[in-house]
Design an enzyme around this catalytic site. Structure first.
Site, PDB file in Angstrom:
ATOM      1  N   ASP A 215       0.817  -1.210   0.000  1.00  0.00           N
ATOM      2  CA  ASP A 215       0.000   0.000   0.000  1.00  0.00           C
ATOM      3  C   ASP A 215       0.857   1.269   0.000  1.00  0.00           C
ATOM      4  OD1 ASP A 215      -2.784   1.052   0.496  1.00  0.00           O
ATOM      5  OD2 ASP A 215      -1.758   1.964   2.202  1.00  0.00           O
ATOM      6  N   GLU A 279       1.619  -0.416  -4.972  1.00  0.00           N
ATOM      7  CA  GLU A 279       0.670   0.626  -5.376  1.00  0.00           C
ATOM      8  C   GLU A 279       1.432   1.949  -5.350  1.00  0.00           C
ATOM      9  OE1 GLU A 279      -3.389   2.806  -3.808  1.00  0.00           O
ATOM     10  OE2 GLU A 279      -1.697   2.468  -2.483  1.00  0.00           O
TER      11      GLU A 279
HETATM   12  C1  BGC Z   1      -5.422   2.393  -0.093  1.00  0.00           C
HETATM   13  C2  BGC Z   1      -6.528   3.199   0.496  1.00  0.00           C
HETATM   14  C3  BGC Z   1      -6.064   3.739   1.842  1.00  0.00           C
HETATM   15  C4  BGC Z   1      -4.726   4.476   1.714  1.00  0.00           C
HETATM   16  C5  BGC Z   1      -4.094   4.679   3.038  1.00  0.00           C
HETATM   17  C6  BGC Z   1      -4.347   3.430  -0.302  1.00  0.00           C
HETATM   18  O1  BGC Z   1      -3.880   3.828  -1.383  1.00  0.00           O
HETATM   19  O2  BGC Z   1      -5.753   1.738  -1.280  1.00  0.00           O
HETATM   20  O3  BGC Z   1      -7.721   2.486   0.620  1.00  0.00           O
HETATM   21  O4  BGC Z   1      -7.028   4.610   2.337  1.00  0.00           O
HETATM   22  O5  BGC Z   1      -3.801   3.772   0.941  1.00  0.00           O
HETATM   23  O6  BGC Z   1      -3.645   3.468   3.545  1.00  0.00           O
END
Ligand code: BGC
Length: 542
Positions: A215, A279
């Site tokens: 993440d 991500e």
């Molecule tokens: C996740 C989100 C989350 C954020 C903070 C992201 O990019 O996909 O759902 O709110 O990270 O953890």
């Protein structure tokens, strides 16, 4: 060592490839909304286990399960208070082990989310860190003195709105949080924090997990000089939060992240055929994705936001995204998502209601033809639409803070419709935590399963096609072109050449198929012109 861990050290069968993930179809499960096994209105791990045959039936290669860890749920599990625990709302660690076992028995790889950029403010590490400036974990989070006038150390803004710094009276300092104030940023510059995070990674790999989606990876390290972010040059995009006014140059993307990822890779390699996927959002996503996946010594893959928030799907958007990954030496492997738990349903963003059916077929063919991994969000295989959640039912802190200006993340997180005529659409026997979509009964799994023409069965056929055609699954990509609304590109592998062609508009479009081309899959009519959202894949003479 558990049984799962000892099995994990070996490939599941002798012929398994270490890079099983190359070209894989990954099905994302948002546990809260997938299936509720105990009637409390919230999905759980046992619910996932019971419905896993649906995913196996699609013939996806892997599932990615979003956070199920112990959490106060301020950001619905992305605020973790125990990185090794299962939140009681979702079940127990034994339920997780059962899920791993079931997934593997069905031939599915299992990926989980790892959130390393921040924890919950209720994590014992943070509770200790905030006690004083000299405790053992004083430097595990990003603390800084105020400016002489008492204001925050710099101008950084949080993704969810408002300054990225919150004052803590006990320490007499501010702490950094790129998301909610309840999500303090871990200080990954600190080697002890890195070691603790790597131990968490080992813990889950040893339990049998095959891969991680990491993440918000580029937020894990910030500029140590705390330089102000410069203003964002005018780009015509809507600005709903102070965050949108800045170029995110210094609060994220520090060069130390790449070195940390080499350590992560070392841990992943201890466990054999694992997969790591980052991500990466933000203003420098393309460069950072490359950096985080370079030279086969960091992560395996990354995905960005090229499609997730795009208002329109155009041939230019697709070609631009693909051009970022030409396949040169030392380059990582891309992954693509049109939908996920943060972004509004693509069908609602990109097609008007009259053309949705045709659009969905084309969309599935396109996602499954791209060079890279295809990530499908739960319900995407059913063609679920974005649900309009009224303000008094909103749960998502981002949606509440920015209402009505941002499209709510709740509208994509609504319960999965399993059974058309059941209360709660078969998701739960209790009151679901979010309302089900008014048009989702008609799209329920049981409605679509027996209909060979359904979107669900079309999606299955497109996944099967991708698996049957090495050029689609792993081939190189050539000649991405935009001709009006028509997108074309070629995929090639071992002498096989496939032309992929898509009309991305609700209007007819002209096209000419090269001589000798043999269509192997098509949706919509293509003679004499391409119908709105028609698409085809044709074998070309080599
Ligand atoms: C996740 C989100 C989350 C954020 C903070 C992201 O990019 O996909 O759902 O709110 O990270 O953890």
């Amino acid at each position: 060592m558990s049984i799962a861990a000892s099995l994990k050290q070996q490939p599941q069968n002798e012929t398994e490839r270490a890079d099983w993930w190359r070209g894989a179809v990954i099905y994302q499960i948002y546990p809260r909304s997938f299936a509720d096994s105990n009637g409390d209105g919230i999905g759980d791990l046992n619910g996932i286990t019971r419905h896993l045959d649906h995913v196996a039936d699609l013939a996806a290669d892997a599932i990615w399960v979003s956070p199920f860890f112990t959490s106060p749920m301020r950001d619905f599990g992305y605020d973790i208070s125990d990185f090794r625990g299962v939140d009681p709302i979702f079940g127990t660690i034994a339920d997780f082990d059962a899920l791993v076992e079931r997934a593997h028995a069905l031939g599915l790889k299992l990926m989980i989310d790892q959130v390393w950029s921040h924890s919950s403010n209720q994590h014992p590490w943070f509770e200790e860190s905030r006690q004083s400036r000299d405790n053992a974990r004083a430097d595990w989070y990003v603390w800084h003195d105020p400016k002489p006038d008492g204001s925050p150390p710099n101008n950084w803004q949080s993704v969810f709105g408002g300054p990225a710094w919150t004052w803590d009276a006990r320490r007499g300092q501010y702490y950094l949080h790129n998301f909610l104030a309840e999500q303090p940023d871990l200080n990954l510059h600190n080697p002890d924090v890195q070691a603790a995070i790597l131990d968490v990674a080992r813990f889950w790999f040893a339990r049998g997990v095959d891969g991680f989606r990491i993440d918000a990876l580029n937020y894990t390290m910030h500029d140590l000089e705390l330089r102000d972010n410069p203003p964002m040059p005018e780009d015509g995009k809507p600005r709903t939060r102070p965050y949108d006014f800045q170029l995110k140059q210094f609060n994220q993307g520090h060069e130390g992240i790449a070195r940390f990822l080499e350590r992560v890779r070392g841990v992943a390699d201890e466990f054999g055929a694992t997969f790591t996927l980052a991500e990466v959002g933000g203003d420098f996503a393309e460069t950072q994705m490359k950096e985080f996946t370079a030279d086969d010594k960091r992560l395996n893959s990354a995905y960005g936001f090229d499609f997730l928030y795009a208002d329109k799907l155009t041939p230019q958007t697709v070609c631009k995204a693909l051009a970022g990954w030409p396949g040169g030496d030392g380059e990582g492997w891309p992954s693509w998502a049109f939908e996920n738990h943060d972004a509004p349903r693509a069908v609602s963003r990109w097609a008007d209601p009259e053309h949705r059916e045709a659009f969905l077929r084309m969309k599935a063919m396109l996602l499954l033809s791209l060079r890279g991994n295809s990530i499908l969000f739960q319900g995407e295989e059913l063609g679920l639409t974005q649900v309009d959640i009224p303000f008094d039912k909103l749960q998502d802190p981002e949606a509440i803070a920015n209402w009505p200006l941002t499209l709510s993340r709740d509208g994509v997180r609504t319960p999965m419709p399993w059974q058309a005529t059941h209360e709660g659409l078969g998701f739960s026997t209790g009151e679901p935590w979010l309302p089900t979509g008014p048009d989702h009964a008609a799209l329920a799994v049981d409605r679509q399963a027996g209909d060979p023409e359904s979107i669900l069965n079309w999606t299955k056929r497109m996944i099967a096609l991708r698996k049957a055609q090495p050029a689609l699954r792993e081939g190189t990509l050539h000649d991405c072109r935009a001709d009006g609304s028509v997108l074309t590109f070629e995929r090639r592998q071992d002498g096989q050449r496939l032309l992929c062609l898509f009309n991305l508009a609700a209007e007819r479009a002209a096209f000419a198929l090269p001589d000798g081309a043999r269509i192997i899959a098509a949706t919509g009519t293509h003679e004499p012109n391409l119908a709105p959202y028609a698409a085809l894949i044709a074998q070309l003479e080599s």
